[in-house]
Design a protein around this motif. Structure first.
Motif, PDB file in Angstrom:
ATOM      1  N   GLY A 226     -38.502  24.453  23.163  1.00  0.00           N
ATOM      2  CA  GLY A 226     -39.616  23.549  23.406  1.00  0.00           C
ATOM      3  C   GLY A 226     -40.558  24.124  24.448  1.00  0.00           C
ATOM      4  N   GLU A 227     -41.397  23.286  24.997  1.00  0.00           N
ATOM      5  CA  GLU A 227     -42.368  23.744  25.992  1.00  0.00           C
ATOM      6  C   GLU A 227     -41.693  24.268  27.250  1.00  0.00           C
ATOM      7  N   ARG A 228     -40.519  23.745  27.571  1.00  0.00           N
ATOM      8  CA  ARG A 228     -39.802  24.169  28.785  1.00  0.00           C
ATOM      9  C   ARG A 228     -38.663  25.136  28.482  1.00  0.00           C
ATOM     10  N   GLY A 229     -38.719  25.734  27.304  1.00  0.00           N
ATOM     11  CA  GLY A 229     -37.665  26.663  26.918  1.00  0.00           C
ATOM     12  C   GLY A 229     -36.642  25.998  26.026  1.00  0.00           C
ATOM     13  N   LEU A 230     -35.433  26.481  26.064  1.00  0.00           N
ATOM     14  CA  LEU A 230     -34.375  25.938  25.219  1.00  0.00           C
ATOM     15  C   LEU A 230     -33.942  24.581  25.760  1.00  0.00           C
ATOM     16  N   GLU A 231     -33.941  23.568  24.889  1.00  0.00           N
ATOM     17  CA  GLU A 231     -33.584  22.221  25.314  1.00  0.00           C
ATOM     18  C   GLU A 231     -32.846  21.503  24.190  1.00  0.00           C
ATOM     19  N   PRO A 232     -31.970  20.540  24.539  1.00  0.00           N
ATOM     20  CA  PRO A 232     -31.222  19.821  23.502  1.00  0.00           C
ATOM     21  C   PRO A 232     -32.116  18.850  22.737  1.00  0.00           C
ATOM     22  N   VAL A 233     -31.864  18.757  21.441  1.00  0.00           N
ATOM     23  CA  VAL A 233     -32.563  17.781  20.596  1.00  0.00           C
ATOM     24  C   VAL A 233     -31.545  16.906  19.883  1.00  0.00           C
ATOM     25  N   LEU A 234     -30.299  16.965  20.336  1.00  0.00           N
ATOM     26  CA  LEU A 234     -29.210  16.205  19.739  1.00  0.00           C
ATOM     27  C   LEU A 234     -29.528  14.718  19.776  1.00  0.00           C
ATOM     28  N   GLY A 235     -29.481  14.079  18.625  1.00  0.00           N
ATOM     29  CA  GLY A 235     -29.748  12.652  18.559  1.00  0.00           C
ATOM     30  C   GLY A 235     -31.145  12.300  18.112  1.00  0.00           C
ATOM     31  N   ASP A 236     -32.054  13.277  18.091  1.00  0.00           N
ATOM     32  CA  ASP A 236     -33.396  13.026  17.567  1.00  0.00           C
ATOM     33  C   ASP A 236     -33.313  12.761  16.060  1.00  0.00           C
ATOM     34  N   LYS A 237     -34.306  12.057  15.522  1.00  0.00           N
ATOM     35  CA  LYS A 237     -34.279  11.751  14.092  1.00  0.00           C
ATOM     36  C   LYS A 237     -34.780  12.902  13.224  1.00  0.00           C
ATOM     37  N   HIS A 238     -35.582  13.792  13.766  1.00  0.00           N
ATOM     38  CA  HIS A 238     -36.050  14.974  13.039  1.00  0.00           C
ATOM     39  C   HIS A 238     -36.702  14.624  11.702  1.00  0.00           C
ATOM     40  N   GLY A 239     -37.368  13.475  11.668  1.00  0.00           N
ATOM     41  CA  GLY A 239     -38.060  13.063  10.450  1.00  0.00           C
ATOM     42  C   GLY A 239     -37.222  12.258   9.481  1.00  0.00           C
ATOM     43  N   PHE A 240     -35.946  12.038   9.779  1.00  0.00           N
ATOM     44  CA  PHE A 240     -35.069  11.267   8.903  1.00  0.00           C
ATOM     45  C   PHE A 240     -35.060   9.797   9.340  1.00  0.00           C
ATOM     46  N   VAL A 241     -34.599   8.937   8.483  1.00  0.00           N
ATOM     47  CA  VAL A 241     -34.487   7.518   8.816  1.00  0.00           C
ATOM     48  C   VAL A 241     -33.423   7.315   9.893  1.00  0.00           C
ATOM     49  N   ASP A 242     -32.269   7.955   9.698  1.00  0.00           N
ATOM     50  CA  ASP A 242     -31.199   7.915  10.696  1.00  0.00           C
ATOM     51  C   ASP A 242     -31.059   9.286  11.341  1.00  0.00           C
ATOM     52  N   ALA A 243     -30.670   9.294  12.599  1.00  0.00           N
ATOM     53  CA  ALA A 243     -30.472  10.568  13.293  1.00  0.00           C
ATOM     54  C   ALA A 243     -29.363  11.361  12.609  1.00  0.00           C
ATOM     55  N   PRO A 244     -29.611  12.630  12.233  1.00  0.00           N
ATOM     56  CA  PRO A 244     -28.581  13.434  11.553  1.00  0.00           C
ATOM     57  C   PRO A 244     -27.292  13.557  12.355  1.00  0.00           C
ATOM     58  N   ALA A 245     -27.397  13.634  13.682  1.00  0.00           N
ATOM     59  CA  ALA A 245     -26.197  13.756  14.507  1.00  0.00           C
ATOM     60  C   ALA A 245     -25.324  12.515  14.380  1.00  0.00           C
ATOM     61  N   THR A 246     -25.948  11.362  14.306  1.00  0.00           N
ATOM     62  CA  THR A 246     -25.200  10.110  14.154  1.00  0.00           C
ATOM     63  C   THR A 246     -24.477  10.073  12.812  1.00  0.00           C
ATOM     64  N   SER A 247     -25.176  10.451  11.761  1.00  0.00           N
ATOM     65  CA  SER A 247     -24.573  10.461  10.415  1.00  0.00           C
ATOM     66  C   SER A 247     -23.391  11.420  10.358  1.00  0.00           C
ATOM     67  N   ALA A 248     -23.546  12.611  10.957  1.00  0.00           N
ATOM     68  CA  ALA A 248     -22.485  13.618  10.921  1.00  0.00           C
ATOM     69  C   ALA A 248     -21.265  13.174  11.710  1.00  0.00           C
ATOM     70  N   LEU A 249     -21.485  12.619  12.902  1.00  0.00           N
ATOM     71  CA  LEU A 249     -20.362  12.173  13.735  1.00  0.00           C
ATOM     72  C   LEU A 249     -19.644  10.995  13.085  1.00  0.00           C
ATOM     73  N   ARG A 250     -20.391  10.080  12.480  1.00  0.00           N
ATOM     74  CA  ARG A 250     -19.774   8.955  11.783  1.00  0.00           C
ATOM     75  C   ARG A 250     -18.892   9.442  10.638  1.00  0.00           C
ATOM     76  N   PHE A 251     -19.416  10.366   9.840  1.00  0.00           N
ATOM     77  CA  PHE A 251     -18.661  10.881   8.706  1.00  0.00           C
ATOM     78  C   PHE A 251     -17.379  11.562   9.170  1.00  0.00           C
ATOM     79  N   TYR A 252     -17.480  12.389  10.191  1.00  0.00           N
ATOM     80  CA  TYR A 252     -16.312  13.142  10.659  1.00  0.00           C
ATOM     81  C   TYR A 252     -15.219  12.217  11.186  1.00  0.00           C
ATOM     82  N   THR A 253     -15.584  11.226  11.985  1.00  0.00           N
ATOM     83  CA  THR A 253     -14.584  10.393  12.661  1.00  0.00           C
ATOM     84  C   THR A 253     -13.967   9.334  11.755  1.00  0.00           C
ATOM     85  N   GLU A 254     -14.609   8.971  10.655  1.00  0.00           N
ATOM     86  CA  GLU A 254     -14.093   7.892   9.810  1.00  0.00           C
ATOM     87  C   GLU A 254     -12.756   8.215   9.154  1.00  0.00           C
ATOM     88  N   PHE A 255     -12.437   9.497   9.010  1.00  0.00           N
ATOM     89  CA  PHE A 255     -11.203   9.857   8.314  1.00  0.00           C
ATOM     90  C   PHE A 255      -9.954   9.662   9.187  1.00  0.00           C
TER      91      PHE A 255
END
Length: 432
Positions: A226-255
């Motif tokens: 980003g403007e300040r160099g390397l920075e976390p974007v974990l949890g951003d929606k990135h243009g999706f309806v739901d945040a991809p990180a949330t969807s991935a963590l939900r899928f992994y932990t449900e089993f």
């Protein structure tokens, strides 16, 4: 301008044309006059076992014995980071390293970038798979992509056959249907055979990498420039309806949720790789380099490999990969020869000798386009072509970040959003 910079700039002026010609295959360093100013010894450090590289390095040393000497020193992956820092601080560091992609952020400032006058950005992208672009910086190339160890899906053919299933899944959502068929549970929720090791951290051999894979496949880059160099974007929606990180963590932990029909894992079970080699796990996510070890542990295990499942309704096929690049250390005592040797080692003839005796894949597009013949190698090379990764600020520290992210959700201490938000804060602190 200090003397070191003058030496380096003078060297690059001399070798820019030679490097470009060698990289393009037009010219060979072995030709008369190609190695002017090169000599002495250079030392290469890496975590790839020396026995894996021995045949290629022996031939390499023989071919260039009149020009320079190359020594390879194998280091343990768990201590490579600390040993490199200590060696550089005391002036005993190597001239070159096999830089793993997971240590790019940690050691970018210790590398001597290869200027784009030597290899243009266009040349680089045409020559190497996309994962190799992690080594690109504005000032040059931190390391030349060398080998890739892609994550693949190991599957137990006997378990699938016993359940009347012809083949494993191609898409992750199929796991909701397959898991109840492949998992054997007793009335007290004790699992005697499992579909897949998802949902926990401590007994999943690659828990951090699997969750990172699911996030990247869902569209979550985890960190970004980003403007300040390397920075976390974990949890951003990135243009999706739901945040991809949330969807991935939900899928992994449900089993690991015992009230779900597809419940298939808990922390009372053995390590997932051990469970697979014992014949009690239907699916195991591991790296191509593990193939020989799994076969050696249980020669009677009827298993095979295929590409990791994908997210449905997407045109981008992705897996996670561990990449190694050959880079020159900024404090090298023999930078001319180190630069020279780096380009020589990155040539096809050297890499072909290495991949002939290992399940690693080349990072070069030209080599991946050649069929190697083996059934497993076809899967490994295709997986290498689609491999991706992320710029990990500190692999050891982020193990703890991912562990907390998973276990806080599984234990009910935190919601998905709270867990991801705390992980993002921890990544921010690490990047500072």
């Amino acid at each position: 301008m200090n003397i070191f910079r003058i030496v380096i700039l003078g060297f690059f002026v001399l070798f820019i044309v030679v490097a470009v010609l060698v990289f393009s295959g037009i010219f060979s360093f072995g030709e008369e006059g190609g190695s002017a100013g090169v000599g002495g010894e250079v030392v290469l450090w890496g975590t790839i076992p020396e026995r894996t590289l021995k045949a290629a390095l022996d031939q390499f040393r023989l071919d260039h014995s009149e020009e320079f000497r190359l020594s390879y020193i194998e280091k343990r992956a768990g201590s490579f980071d600390e040993e490199l820092v200590e060696a550089l601080a005391s002036g005993r560091g190597p001239d070159m390293i096999l830089l793993p992609d997971e240590l790019i952020v940690r050691h970018a400032d210790k590398m001597l970038p290869i200027p784009y006058e030597s290899i243009s950005l266009r040349q680089f992208k045409d020559s190497y798979i996309e994962q190799g672009e992690l080594y690109l910086r504005s000032e040059g190339i931190l390391a030349l992509p060398f080998l890739v160890d892609p994550m693949v899906l190991y599957w137990n053919r006997d378990i699938f056959t016993a359940e009347g299933l012809a083949e494993p899944l191609s898409f992750w959502d199929e796991l909701f249907i397959l898991a109840p068929k492949l998992t054997n549970k007793q009335s007290n929720f004790t699992i005697t055979r499992s579909a897949i090791g998802f949902g926990e951290y401590q007994n999943i051999f690659h828990a951090k990498d699997i969750l990172a894979l699911l996030m990247i496949q869902a569209g979550e880059p985890i960190v970004s420039f980003g403007e300040r160099g390397l920075e976390p974007v974990l949890g951003d929606k990135h243009g999706f309806v739901d945040a991809p990180a949330t969807s991935a963590l939900r899928f992994y932990t449900e089993f690991s949720n015992s009230i779900k029909d597809f419940y298939s894992w808990n922390r009372a079970l053995p390590l997932d790789r051990d469970y697979f080699t014992q014949g009690n796990l239907a699916l195991y996510l591991g790296y191509a380099s593990e193939f020989s070890e799994i076969r050696a542990r249980n020669p009677n295990l009827n298993f095979d490999v295929r590409r990791v499942p994908q997210v449905r309704d997407t045109n981008q096929f992705t897996t996670l990969g561990k990449m190694f690049g050959i880079g020159i250390v900024r404090t090298s005592r023999n930078p001319q020869t180190a630069f020279f040797a780096t380009f020589l080692l990155a040539q096809d003839n050297v890499i072909e000798k290495i991949i002939d005796v290992t399940h690693l894949s080349p990072a070069q597009r030209s080599l991946l386009s050649k069929a190697r013949g083996g059934a497993q190698e076809e899967v490994f090379d295709h997986s290498a072509l689609i491999a991706r990764s992320w710029l990990d600020p500190d692999p050891k520290e982020t193990e703890g970040v991912f562990k907390e992210m998973i276990e806080s959700v599984v234990s009910g201490r935190s919601s998905l959003g709270q867990s991801i938000s705390r992980a993002r804060e921890n990544l921010t602190n690490l990047l500072r």
